[in-house]
Each structure stands twice: as C-alpha cells, then as structure tokens.
Write a protein that holds these residues in place. Structure first.
Motif, mmCIF file in Angstrom:
data_model
loop_
_atom_site.group_PDB
_atom_site.id
_atom_site.type_symbol
_atom_site.label_atom_id
_atom_site.label_comp_id
_atom_site.label_asym_id
_atom_site.label_seq_id
_atom_site.Cartn_x
_atom_site.Cartn_y
_atom_site.Cartn_z
ATOM 1 N N ASP A 1 0.949 -1.137 -0.016
ATOM 2 C CA ASP A 1 -0.098 0.023 -0.088
ATOM 3 C C ASP A 1 0.808 1.366 -0.025
ATOM 4 N N ALA A 2 0.384 2.283 -0.670
ATOM 5 C CA ALA A 2 1.527 3.390 -0.791
ATOM 6 C C ALA A 2 1.673 4.007 0.595
ATOM 7 N N SER A 3 0.600 4.100 1.359
ATOM 8 C CA SER A 3 1.104 4.603 2.853
ATOM 9 C C SER A 3 2.019 3.940 3.490
ATOM 10 N N GLU A 4 2.185 2.566 3.456
ATOM 11 C CA GLU A 4 3.017 1.789 3.856
ATOM 12 C C GLU A 4 4.446 1.885 3.278
ATOM 13 N N LYS B 1 9.364 3.422 -15.597
ATOM 14 C CA LYS B 1 9.113 1.815 -15.566
ATOM 15 C C LYS B 1 9.641 1.178 -14.237
ATOM 16 N N LEU B 2 10.123 1.867 -13.308
ATOM 17 C CA LEU B 2 10.848 1.225 -12.183
ATOM 18 C C LEU B 2 9.845 0.595 -11.227
ATOM 19 N N ILE B 3 8.551 1.386 -11.045
ATOM 20 C CA ILE B 3 7.748 0.557 -10.461
ATOM 21 C C ILE B 3 6.394 0.686 -11.032
ATOM 22 N N THR B 4 5.224 -0.194 -10.563
ATOM 23 C CA THR B 4 4.037 -0.218 -10.950
ATOM 24 C C THR B 4 2.874 0.370 -10.034
ATOM 25 N N ARG B 5 1.765 0.727 -10.716
ATOM 26 C CA ARG B 5 0.865 1.205 -9.712
ATOM 27 C C ARG B 5 -0.569 0.480 -9.940
ATOM 28 N N GLU B 6 -1.259 0.071 -8.970
ATOM 29 C CA GLU B 6 -2.438 -0.434 -9.270
ATOM 30 C C GLU B 6 -3.590 0.066 -8.116
ATOM 31 N N ARG B 7 -4.574 0.276 -8.594
ATOM 32 C CA ARG B 7 -5.920 1.012 -7.588
ATOM 33 C C ARG B 7 -6.301 -0.689 -6.938
ATOM 34 N N ASP B 8 -6.475 -0.349 -5.512
ATOM 35 C CA ASP B 8 -7.097 -1.512 -4.726
ATOM 36 C C ASP B 8 -8.599 -1.728 -5.313
ATOM 37 N N PRO B 9 -8.663 -3.048 -5.761
ATOM 38 C CA PRO B 9 -10.331 -3.467 -6.132
ATOM 39 C C PRO B 9 -11.136 -3.163 -4.952
ATOM 40 N N GLY B 10 -10.698 -3.441 -3.840
ATOM 41 C CA GLY B 10 -12.011 -3.142 -2.733
ATOM 42 C C GLY B 10 -11.887 -1.947 -2.368
ATOM 43 N N ASP B 11 -10.972 -0.960 -2.653
ATOM 44 C CA ASP B 11 -10.985 0.371 -2.115
ATOM 45 C C ASP B 11 -10.387 1.313 -2.966
ATOM 46 N N ARG C 1 -9.654 4.323 -3.512
ATOM 47 C CA ARG C 1 -8.943 5.256 -2.779
ATOM 48 C C ARG C 1 -7.517 4.808 -2.826
ATOM 49 N N ARG C 2 -7.294 3.542 -2.520
ATOM 50 C CA ARG C 2 -5.976 3.276 -2.069
ATOM 51 C C ARG C 2 -5.218 2.664 -3.302
ATOM 52 N N ILE C 3 -3.954 2.858 -3.090
ATOM 53 C CA ILE C 3 -3.145 2.624 -4.583
ATOM 54 C C ILE C 3 -2.080 1.570 -3.849
ATOM 55 N N SER C 4 -1.640 0.368 -4.925
ATOM 56 C CA SER C 4 -0.857 -0.563 -4.360
ATOM 57 C C SER C 4 0.375 -0.388 -5.282
ATOM 58 N N LEU C 5 1.631 -0.416 -4.716
ATOM 59 C CA LEU C 5 2.654 -0.212 -5.552
ATOM 60 C C LEU C 5 3.709 -1.491 -5.564
ATOM 61 N N SER C 6 4.462 -1.638 -6.691
ATOM 62 C CA SER C 6 5.149 -2.860 -7.012
ATOM 63 C C SER C 6 6.503 -2.405 -7.540
ATOM 64 N N ILE C 7 7.494 -3.251 -7.169
ATOM 65 C CA ILE C 7 8.624 -2.956 -8.037
ATOM 66 C C ILE C 7 8.422 -3.694 -9.326
ATOM 67 N N ALA C 8 9.134 -2.946 -10.419
ATOM 68 C CA ALA C 8 8.903 -3.318 -11.951
ATOM 69 C C ALA C 8 10.254 -3.899 -12.121
ATOM 70 N N PRO C 9 10.275 -4.658 -13.295
ATOM 71 C CA PRO C 9 11.505 -5.347 -13.798
ATOM 72 C C PRO C 9 12.601 -4.419 -13.684
ATOM 73 N N ALA C 10 12.252 -3.532 -14.424
ATOM 74 C CA ALA C 10 13.405 -2.159 -14.531
ATOM 75 C C ALA C 10 14.076 -1.801 -13.234
ATOM 76 N N GLY C 11 13.096 -1.770 -12.236
ATOM 77 C CA GLY C 11 13.433 -1.369 -10.751
ATOM 78 C C GLY C 11 14.456 -2.499 -10.369
ATOM 79 N N LEU C 12 13.959 -3.693 -10.293
ATOM 80 C CA LEU C 12 14.883 -4.763 -9.924
ATOM 81 C C LEU C 12 16.172 -4.981 -10.564
ATOM 82 N N ALA C 13 16.062 -4.556 -12.086
ATOM 83 C CA ALA C 13 17.548 -4.646 -12.811
ATOM 84 C C ALA C 13 18.282 -3.280 -12.090
ATOM 85 N N MET C 14 17.749 -2.206 -11.923
ATOM 86 C CA MET C 14 18.719 -1.011 -11.332
ATOM 87 C C MET C 14 19.191 -1.716 -9.933
#
Length: 156
Positions: free
Chosen positions: A66-69, A92-102, A104-117
C-alpha cells in the motif's frame, strides 16, 4: 537562577541549548550525511533521488505494498511519494494499481526495470558498506544499527 513556569529554580546554563556537537538531532544529521554522501554519486549516475531510491529499495524488499506503507517504510512524506510515483512509473521502475476493494488505495510494486537497477547498483553499494565497516568495525556497525532501531522504536 531563573524561575520557570512551575516556579522551580533552574540553573542559567541549563536554559541554553546543548552544544551542537552533542545535540542528538544534529549528530544524527551529520552521521546521515557522512554515510549518504558516499551513495549520492551512484544514484546521481542513474538520475535517481535519495527518496526515490528508498522507495525502490522498499518495494524490492516487499511488493506489492500500500502506498502509505511505502511512504512509512521509505521515510517519505505521503505528498512527496504521490509526486514520485508518476516519475518512477514513467521510468518503468515501479508499477501502480488501484485496490479493487477500495479505489482510494494504491498498491505499488517493483517493476522489472527497478529490480534490474537494484541488481546493477548492489555491487557498488556493497563495496561502500564494506569500506564503512572496515573503517568503523563490524561489531560497531551492528551495535549502531541495533541502537538506531531501538531509538526509532521510541516514536511508537
């Protein structure tokens, strides 16, 4: 002697601020700068700010979050993270998705380019950690990290 609000006598010298060399906030800032200055050239070469790097590092350790975390773990203010997300996503270092249940909440993940860095930078950062440890001592480093973690836990 001065008299403070509760009418207790206080010696004059205790009303003066501490010597800045022994003031905890300033000492922590100086120590931070001594360490972070070694990493800046690595980040600058990749056009990544210190805050952005902390976000990428947090997401490399644990994704999705979660973005706040992310803001909490990366020691970044939420408004700053909000501004960073687009830049990191555009690169393309991270990806963002909206929480399907809420929505207003955004979920962030590391992207392949971020892992490569992260993988690209790790040998350089490990060398810096090794230099610091060689100069400061492994036991001192471990003790310092333990003490800093304990100190950080005081906020809770």
């Amino acid at each position: 002697m001065n008299v403070v609000a509760n009418h207790t006598a206080v010696p004059e010298d205790t009303l003066l601020p501490r010597d800045t060399r022994r003031a905890l906030p300033i000492a922590l800032l100086r120590a931070r700068e001594a360490v972070v200055a070694r990493f800046r050239p690595i980040l600058s070469a990749r056009d990544v700010t210190e805050q952005q790097w902390r976000v990428i590092r947090v997401l490399a350790e644990d994704s999705p979050l979660d973005a706040s975390e992310v803001a909490n773990r990366a020691c970044v203010l939420a408004p700053s993270l909000t501004r960073m997300i687009k830049a990191l996503e555009d690169r393309k270092l991270i990806t963002r998705e909206r929480d399907p249940g809420d929505g207003r909440r955004i979920s962030l993940s590391i992207a392949p380019a971020g892992l490569a860095m992260i993988r690209e930078v790790t040998p350089e950062t490990c060398a810096i950690y090794s230099q610091i440890e060689a100069r400061y001592g492994r036991e001192h480093m471990e003790r310092l990290l333990d003490l800093l973690c304990e100190l950080a836990d005081l906020k809770e």
